[in-house]
Design an enzyme around this catalytic site. Structure first.
Site, PDB file in Angstrom:
ATOM      1  N   ILE A  18      43.843 -75.935 -44.186  1.00  0.00           N
ATOM      2  CA  ILE A  18      45.275 -76.226 -44.240  1.00  0.00           C
ATOM      3  C   ILE A  18      45.955 -75.845 -42.928  1.00  0.00           C
ATOM      4  CG2 ILE A  18      47.433 -75.496 -45.346  1.00  0.00           C
ATOM      5  CD1 ILE A  18      45.789 -75.359 -47.991  1.00  0.00           C
ATOM      6  N   ASN A  87      49.594 -68.382 -42.444  1.00  0.00           N
ATOM      7  CA  ASN A  87      48.656 -69.077 -43.316  1.00  0.00           C
ATOM      8  C   ASN A  87      47.328 -68.353 -43.489  1.00  0.00           C
ATOM      9  OD1 ASN A  87      47.440 -71.664 -44.559  1.00  0.00           O
ATOM     10  ND2 ASN A  87      46.173 -71.347 -42.741  1.00  0.00           N
ATOM     11  N   TYR A 150      43.148 -61.123 -55.458  1.00  0.00           N
ATOM     12  CA  TYR A 150      43.682 -62.220 -54.652  1.00  0.00           C
ATOM     13  C   TYR A 150      45.010 -62.711 -55.237  1.00  0.00           C
ATOM     14  CZ  TYR A 150      44.094 -66.878 -52.551  1.00  0.00           C
ATOM     15  OH  TYR A 150      44.553 -67.990 -51.898  1.00  0.00           O
ATOM     16  N   LYS A 154      49.041 -62.929 -53.648  1.00  0.00           N
ATOM     17  CA  LYS A 154      49.898 -64.112 -53.552  1.00  0.00           C
ATOM     18  C   LYS A 154      51.206 -63.915 -54.310  1.00  0.00           C
ATOM     19  CE  LYS A 154      47.231 -66.337 -50.807  1.00  0.00           C
ATOM     20  NZ  LYS A 154      47.650 -66.567 -49.398  1.00  0.00           N
ATOM     21  N   THR A 185      39.046 -77.328 -48.848  1.00  0.00           N
ATOM     22  CA  THR A 185      38.831 -76.641 -47.577  1.00  0.00           C
ATOM     23  C   THR A 185      37.476 -75.954 -47.602  1.00  0.00           C
ATOM     24  OG1 THR A 185      39.787 -74.520 -48.290  1.00  0.00           O
ATOM     25  CG2 THR A 185      41.315 -76.179 -47.422  1.00  0.00           C
TER      26      THR A 185
END
Length: 244
Positions: A18, A87, A150, A154, A185
């Site tokens: 991304i 990012n 994780y 976020k 990705t």
């Protein structure tokens, strides 16, 4: 379109996925882009794709000296910063009961501490009208088995945007979250596995994985004046995964 003509952007994690797709879109819309990442080979390959409107700086967001090098370079060469796409991120699976301090530190150091100081150290270079974009995730609002650490990072990113929008009152600088869903990705395929990831994409209302270029289009929107009345917001590019 030239919505970003003459602007300077920094994209962390810009060597692939991304980040790379967003860097390309920013350049296509007129920006000069600095990509920042840990792997020199990936940065070199990215520059071969991006051309002479890009510059690469090698380093890691969890190393504050590396971030200083990045912004010293931007200051010396461009003088200011208009767009910051924070990012860079990492992730790994570990179920409750198997989470180690090392697992926690690795993910929080990059996704939370690294993002925080990426923004804070870049802020003095930003002027009114600047756009800060934080890469979030659908996991920030959903429960995901074995992915709690994780996911928690976020969720923290989401609140950074809400709180920083308040801190940035009066500066003319906007901050928003861009939250992809399952997107094709290399990192995602490596962490999740190709077969499992394809199956995840099939569960979205659109029935497929996203392409990095689709998220990059949303990043360009948030970077441009088209989103000039948006701050503290979260924009999902997730095929509807977290919306139903």
């Amino acid at each position: 379109m030239n919505r970003l003509q003459g602007r300077t952007a920094v994209v962390t994690g810009g060597g692939s996925g991304i980040g790379l797709a967003s860097a390309k879109r920013f350049i296509d819309e007129g920006a000069f882009v600095y990509i920042f990442g840990r792997r020199q080979a990936a940065l070199d390959a990215a520059l071969a794709t991006l051309g002479d409107k890009a510059r690469a700086v090698r380093g890691s967001v969890d190393d504050l000296a590396d971030l200083d090098t990045l912004y010293d370079t931007v200051r010396a060469e461009r003088g200011q910063l208009d767009i910051l796409l924070a990012n860079a991120g990492t992730g790994a699976f570990a179920a409750l009961g198997a989470i180690t301090p090392e697992h926690y530190d690795q993910i929080f150091d990059v996704n939370v501490k690294g993002l925080l100081f990426t923004v804070q150290k870049g802020l003095p270079l930003m002027r009114a009208g600047g756009s800060i974009i934080l890469t979030g995730s659908t996991t920030g609002v959903m429960g995901t088995p074995q992915f709690s650490v994780y996911s928690a990072t976020k969720a923290a990113v989401r609140n950074f945007a809400r709180s920083w929008a308040q801190d940035l009152r009066g500066t003319g600088i906007r901050v928003n979250v861009l939250s992809p869903g399952p997107t094709r990705t290399d990192l995602a395929l490596e962490v999740v596995g190709t077969e499992a990831f394809e199956a995840m994409g099939a569960t979205t209302p659109l029935g497929r994985l996203g392409d990095p270029a689709e998220t990059a289009g949303a990043a360009a929107f948030l970077a441009s004046d088209d989103s000039s009345f948006m701050t503290g917001s979260e924009l999902f590019v997730d095929g509807g995964m977290a919306q139903i």
